[in-house]
Design a protein around this motif. Structure first.
Motif: not given
Length: 898
Positions: A237-242
């Motif tokens: 999820x954190x990577x998808x935000x970026x």
């Protein structure tokens, strides 16, 4: 930060941070079911929350503590792996003190870090038992790294505190507590890794907290990659935000290039001793690992002990269904493989090679082939398929796609007979006929250059390889439509089968099934219907064991088409439905379904003049994404489509469907069948001259087919040449060798000629013959195509009309008596009007009832329950104004509804 009060036995101050629950994340997935289980567990002595690193154990427990669901506020203690027993109990006492638990002064405190006395444990248990309210103590990260004395002491205090102490343990591995005793007494609540895994809904909720909107397919992909591992979902999820495109990230992300890799390498791999790290890096090349396979990959003998330990510790390795096999979490395996390539370049192919040979020795063929291909050892991988008579696995079974992808990387021109045969089989599976034939030519060149050896077992061109060549020769005959070559290859395959080991053949049931199914399909394509029926029936009988679902589905479809062409509509429909049932039951991928079953059902529905059903099944057959039909099936599909389209009133589209078939290389029967169908379209448009021209333009096959003779007679009759029509009909034998629809058609044409000549007696006799032929198979379209004179003739004999009313077109209703009467069936003299028409399914049920089938038999034929059949019959009774099944059948026949 440290406390200013008590000190540890070592004299060091106590770390305050160990008594504070971790802060609950701001972005939190609420899991009320698990929180409820924690609350219920705290009513008993022991609650265990067990799972791997990052599975959400501590977050769940901290959330529960913050929610205030326990009988009293939980007391928190984070356990350190290097706590000696004395230090552990000193921290426990401090935690109880800070949590407001008053203990008698005589309990005392540990004075030695190395341990505590039995007397201390007795005093502590007694003090807890005297507490007014039970203490709920959370021991976070209480793992097997704790000394046995610590676990033994904790068990003693918990059992003797008389309910004054409730323990909640979080751990990566099962503690040394005697859990079996607590289970037997019903005094433990366990929340395991399977419970901690995120569900699709949990993942969607977490992504929503991160302001991410992901499609259901994206959620499923995320869950497949992470298997619900909480930390993995959070890190994604954190990577998808970026990421500029979150959905694309899910499709493309490589675990070894994300923070997931750092987490797993640090928290899991680096936490293991060097020998265990080495084992993990070596076994990651396989999807699953056996202790003996681990030993073969490491060269050591500690595989069983190490794998069992890793599984107990939840180190992202789990035992498979209580078997001797283990599997790594896919993300961990992916990270390990990348780490292996970085740390030990060149080792991975050698490990794949070792695994391939161990798997081959232990009889695990598919896995051995996949490992051999991964090692780039193409000769070994291909030889495994050829020598073990497993080329059929490239064409059928659940492993076909996986094996095909494995060999997709094999370099073009890889030398050897086995690689050539594998190329041919893989190209055939991909419907690449030229590629298949090129592979077979390479195989033939190797066979031509081979010289016999004294040792057949070491002969690369031995019986198994030669059988593989013959086997593929039969299979390639279907798309090539080459009857002669197919028969030659089938005879060679049959001869070689007798030279092969019977035990090996018994393990390969798909071989005979595939051979017979394809030989029967080629015979069908050659117009040899009787031989095709016999061969395909044998193919169906050869199927049944696992791995034969694909040939069974194909054989049933081809057999259904054969029965349709022979005019046996009931059997054709039964085989088509059976083919569909096999495909559904075995979850056969859509791309492997040819659609022949739906094509047959379209043909059956058309012969019964059920145009909506015919169009429905034709659309399904046309939309099937499976293999392209062979030339013979393509011709028959075009004919069925043209007949349905012409009946719907679109003659131009019907002609276009027929002319879309490439006539090049078609056998004589196929060209003739197209001409017969086109002739019928011209007659439907009222152009008898064009109908005759198209028949005359095609050279008749040897022995003039009865279908062609009947079509020519019909065209001549339409042109007013009754005598020539009668002469043409003489070529239609009146025996069982002629398909029933053709015989019925010929009888109707004879009746028409007799009627025109004024011989009503002969016309009635011939019409009666046609009706008798049509009744068992419920043929109706043939009467529709012959025009209104059929009804005119039937009206002269009401008895015959009533008994065969469901086979012939109903007379048009003369007058609407209700608002819905235009949709109703025509009325019979003296009967009340039918104010509501029957649905298609109700009509189908009533037709089966007219054939004297029981309720259960009707349900079995229509693939519905007996209760559903009863419901349809009740609706029929209401609409027809009757109370019994026999009355409903007679009423519907009188009204021309059946």
């Amino acid at each position: 930060m440290t406390s200013t009060g008590h000190r540890a036995p070592t004299g060091d101050p106590m770390l305050t941070a160990r008594f504070a629950p971790p802060a609950v994340p701001k972005l939190l997935v609420h899991r009320p079911e698990l929180l409820g289980r924690l609350t219920a567990g705290a009513q008993g002595p022991l609650t265990l929350i067990n799972g791997p690193a990052g599975s959400g154990k501590t977050v769940l427990t901290a959330h529960w503590a913050a929610e205030g669901r326990a009988p009293r506020p939980p007391i928190w203690l984070t356990v350190e792996p290097d706590d000696a027993p004395g230090a552990f109990w000193a921290y426990v006492l401090e935690a109880l003190h800070r949590g407001g638990v008053g203990l008698p002064a005589e309990v005392g405190r540990p004075t030695r870090a190395e341990g505590v006395t039995r007397s201390f444990l007795v005093r502590l248990a007694d003090g807890l038992a005297a507490s007014a309210q039970p203490a709920v103590l959370v021991l976070d990260q209480f793992d097997t790294t704790q000394p046995p004395a610590t676990s033994e002491g904790l068990d003693f205090v918990l059992r003797h505190a008389a309910g004054g102490l409730r323990i909640v343990l979080t751990s990566r591995s099962d503690s040394l507590l005697p859990l079996h005793r607590y289970r037997a007494a019903g005094e433990i609540t366990e929340i395991r890794h399977a419970d901690l895994r995120f569900t699709d809904a949990d993942a969607e909720a977490l992504l929503s907290e991160h302001q991410l909107t992901v499609s259901p397919d994206g959620i499923r992909l995320l869950m497949e990659r992470t298997e619900g591992w909480a930390a993995g979902v959070r890190l994604c999820a954190l990577a998808m935000q970026r990421s500029a495109d979150p959905e694309a990230f899910l499709r493309q992300f490589a675990a070894d290039r994300t923070t997931i890799a750092d987490y797993l390498l640090t928290e899991v791999l680096d936490a293991q001793p060097p020998p265990t790290q080495d084992l993990l890096l070596r076994v990651c090349v396989t999807d699953r690992v056996h202790p003996d396979l681990a030993d073969a990959l490491t060269g050591r003998d500690d595989g069983a002990r190490t794998l069992a330990g890793l599984a107990r510790e939840n180190a992202f390795l789990e035992q498979i269904d209580a078997s001797a096999w283990y599997r790594l979490h896919p993300l961990f395996a992916e990270v390990l493989r990348a780490h292996l390539r970085q740390r030990r370049p060149g080792l991975e192919p050698r490990l794949h090679g070792r695994a391939a040979r161990w798997l081959a020795r232990t009889g695990r063929l598919t896995e051995a082939v996949l490992q051999g291909a991964a090692a780039g050892d193409w000769q070994f991988a291909a030889a495994q398929l050829v020598d073990n008579l497993a080329l059929g696995r490239l064409l059928t079974g659940l492993e076909a796609d996986q094996l095909g992808q494995a060999f997709a990387g094999m370099p073009t021109g890889t030398p050897g007979l086995a690689p050539a045969l594998v190329v041919a089989a893989a190209r055939l599976a991909a419907q690449d006929l030229p590629g298949c034939e090129a592979g077979l030519r390479r195989a033939d060149d190797v066979l031509a250059d081979a010289s016999p050896t004294d040792d057949p077992s070491s002969d690369p061109c031995g019986p198994a390889a030669r059988f593989g060549r013959a086997f593929l020769g039969v299979l390639v005959g279907r798309p090539a439509d080459d009857m002669t070559a197919t028969e030659r290859a089938a005879a060679e395959a049959d001869r070689l089968l007798r030279e092969l080991p019977p035990p090996l053949l018994a393990e390969r049931p798909e071989l005979r099934a595939l051979l017979l199914a394809h030989l029967g399909a080629v015979e069908l394509g050659a117009g040899r219907l009787d031989r095709a029926e016999s061969t395909l029936t044998a193919a169906v009988a050869a199927c049944g064991p696992p791995g034969t679902e694909f040939p069974l589905c194909g054989a049933l479809g081809s057999l259904a088409l054969t029965e349709l062409l022979l005019g046996r509509l009931r059997q054709a429909a039964e085989h088509a439905h059976a083919s569909l049932a096999v495909a559904e039951r075995s979850a056969l991928p859509a791309e492997r379904r040819a659609g022949t079953d739906h094509l047959v059902l379209a043909g059956v529905a058309f012969e019964r003049d059920d145009l909506p059903a015919a169009r429905h099944h034709l659309d399904l057959a046309t939309a099937a994404p499976g293999p392209h039909p062979d030339p013979a099936t393509a011709v028959r599909a075009a004919v069925i489509e043209a007949r349905i389209t012409a009946a719907e009133g679109d003659g131009d589209a019907a002609l276009a469907a027929l002319r879309a078939v490439d006539p090049a290389g078609l056998p004589a029967w196929a060209a003739d069948e197209l001409a017969v169908a086109e002739s019928a379209v011209h007659l439907a448009r009222g152009d008898a001259a064009a109908a005759l021209r198209v028949l005359d333009a095609v050279q008749a096959p040897d022995g003039d087919r009865p279908e062609r003779a009947a079509a020519r007679a019909r065209a001549l009759l339409a042109a007013g040449r009754d005598a020539d029509a009668a002469q043409a009909l003489a070529a239609v034998p009146a025996d069982d060798g002629v398909p029933t629809p053709v015989r019925a058609h010929a009888c109707l044409l004879h009746a028409r000629i007799a009627e025109a000549a004024g011989d009503s007696r002969e016309a009635h006799r011939r019409l009666g013959e046609a009706l008798a032929l049509a009744r068992p198979e419920e043929l109706r379209r043939v009467f529709v195509d012959c025009g209104p004179w059929v009804l005119r003739t039937l009206r002269q004999d009401p008895r015959v009309a009533r008994s065969h009313g469901r086979l012939t077109p109903p007379a048009p209703a003369r007058k609407a008596r209700t608002a819905r009467a235009p949709q109703a069936a025509p009325q019979a003299c003296g009967q009340p009007p039918v104010v509501e028409p029957l649905s298609a399914r109700e009509t189908e049920v009533l037709r089966k009832a007219a054939d004297l089938l029981s309720t259960e038999e009707i349900g079995a034929e229509l693939y519905v329950s007996a209760n559903t059949v009863k419901t349809h019959l009740k609706s029929v009774y209401r609409k027809l104004g009757v109370t019994r099944r026999s009355e409903a059948v007679h009423r519907a026949q009188d009204l021309g509804m059946l």
